[in-house]
Scaffold this motif. Structure first.
Motif, PDB file in Angstrom:
ATOM      1  N   LYS A   2       0.828  -1.208   0.000  1.00  0.00           N
ATOM      2  CA  LYS A   2       0.000   0.000   0.000  1.00  0.00           C
ATOM      3  C   LYS A   2       0.864   1.260   0.000  1.00  0.00           C
ATOM      4  CE  LYS A   2      -3.568   2.316   2.686  1.00  0.00           C
ATOM      5  NZ  LYS A   2      -4.339   2.321   3.926  1.00  0.00           N
ATOM      6  N   ASP A   3       1.924   1.248   0.819  1.00  0.00           N
ATOM      7  CA  ASP A   3       2.822   2.400   0.885  1.00  0.00           C
ATOM      8  C   ASP A   3       3.493   2.659  -0.463  1.00  0.00           C
ATOM      9  OD1 ASP A   3       2.227   2.585   3.599  1.00  0.00           O
ATOM     10  OD2 ASP A   3       3.929   1.330   4.161  1.00  0.00           O
ATOM     11  N   LEU A   6       1.150   4.320  -2.939  1.00  0.00           N
ATOM     12  CA  LEU A   6       0.980   5.751  -2.683  1.00  0.00           C
ATOM     13  C   LEU A   6       2.174   6.558  -3.207  1.00  0.00           C
ATOM     14  CD1 LEU A   6      -0.495   5.595   0.928  1.00  0.00           C
ATOM     15  CD2 LEU A   6      -1.700   6.285  -1.151  1.00  0.00           C
ATOM     16  N   ILE A   7       3.358   6.043  -2.994  1.00  0.00           N
ATOM     17  CA  ILE A   7       4.558   6.726  -3.489  1.00  0.00           C
ATOM     18  C   ILE A   7       4.567   6.751  -5.013  1.00  0.00           C
ATOM     19  CG2 ILE A   7       7.081   6.650  -3.597  1.00  0.00           C
ATOM     20  CD1 ILE A   7       6.985   5.365  -0.765  1.00  0.00           C
ATOM     21  N   LYS A  50      11.507   3.942   4.736  1.00  0.00           N
ATOM     22  CA  LYS A  50      10.674   3.320   5.768  1.00  0.00           C
ATOM     23  C   LYS A  50      11.567   2.358   6.541  1.00  0.00           C
ATOM     24  CE  LYS A  50       6.558   0.498   6.487  1.00  0.00           C
ATOM     25  NZ  LYS A  50       5.464  -0.244   5.831  1.00  0.00           N
ATOM     26  N   ASN A  54       8.470   1.028  11.132  1.00  0.00           N
ATOM     27  CA  ASN A  54       7.400   1.649  10.347  1.00  0.00           C
ATOM     28  C   ASN A  54       7.358   3.169  10.504  1.00  0.00           C
ATOM     29  OD1 ASN A  54       6.504  -0.740   9.143  1.00  0.00           O
ATOM     30  ND2 ASN A  54       5.252  -1.220  10.927  1.00  0.00           N
ATOM     31  N   PHE A  56       8.510   6.639   8.678  1.00  0.00           N
ATOM     32  CA  PHE A  56       8.880   7.157   7.365  1.00  0.00           C
ATOM     33  C   PHE A  56       9.712   8.421   7.520  1.00  0.00           C
ATOM     34  CE2 PHE A  56       4.973   4.826   6.759  1.00  0.00           C
ATOM     35  CZ  PHE A  56       5.226   4.087   5.620  1.00  0.00           C
ATOM     36  N   TYR A  70       3.221   8.307   9.474  1.00  0.00           N
ATOM     37  CA  TYR A  70       2.212   8.261   8.417  1.00  0.00           C
ATOM     38  C   TYR A  70       2.796   8.659   7.062  1.00  0.00           C
ATOM     39  CZ  TYR A  70      -0.515   8.317  12.669  1.00  0.00           C
ATOM     40  OH  TYR A  70      -1.004   8.027  13.915  1.00  0.00           O
ATOM     41  N   ILE A  71       2.663   7.765   6.103  1.00  0.00           N
ATOM     42  CA  ILE A  71       3.202   8.005   4.759  1.00  0.00           C
ATOM     43  C   ILE A  71       2.565   9.226   4.100  1.00  0.00           C
ATOM     44  CG2 ILE A  71       1.620   6.342   3.674  1.00  0.00           C
ATOM     45  CD1 ILE A  71       5.202   7.017   2.516  1.00  0.00           C
ATOM     46  N   LYS A  72       1.286   9.465   4.351  1.00  0.00           N
ATOM     47  CA  LYS A  72       0.606  10.595   3.705  1.00  0.00           C
ATOM     48  C   LYS A  72       1.189  11.940   4.125  1.00  0.00           C
ATOM     49  CE  LYS A  72      -3.571   8.186   2.546  1.00  0.00           C
ATOM     50  NZ  LYS A  72      -5.008   8.172   2.488  1.00  0.00           N
TER      51      LYS A  72
END
Length: 90
Positions: A2-3, A6-7, A50, A54, A56, A70-72
């Motif tokens: 999922k990460d 998004l990237i 990452k 976990n 980032f 949070y990646i966002k």
């Protein structure tokens, strides 16, 4: 997975605008790194990392810009940095 999706989504938008040209993915024992390049044979403009915990981090030319769970949040920083550069060029 999922990460990474998004990237890749942010990366592909910038490629379609001609800002970025290449990327690399590096997997090490304690972290995974996605690096973004303006030119194929240059140093990375940005690296999203990452770690095993976990967390980032985003770096630009060896300078840490932000660290988050949070990646966002990391991707928002990446988009803002690019927009500022675009406005300077235009």
């Amino acid at each position: 997975k999922k990460d990474l999706n998004l990237i890749i989504s942010v990366y592909s938008k910038k490629v379609s605008h001609g800002i970025w040209k290449d990327y690399s993915i590096n997997f090490e024992k304690n972290y995974a790194e996605f690096s973004i390049y303006k030119h194929t044979y240059s140093s990375p403009e940005f690296s999203v990392i990452k770690n095993k915990k976990n967390i980032f981090s985003i770096y630009s030319r060896n300078q840490e810009l932000k660290k988050s769970k949070y990646i966002k949040e990391i991707l928002k920083i990446l988009e803002k940095v690019e927009r500022k550069k675009i406005f300077k060029i235009v």
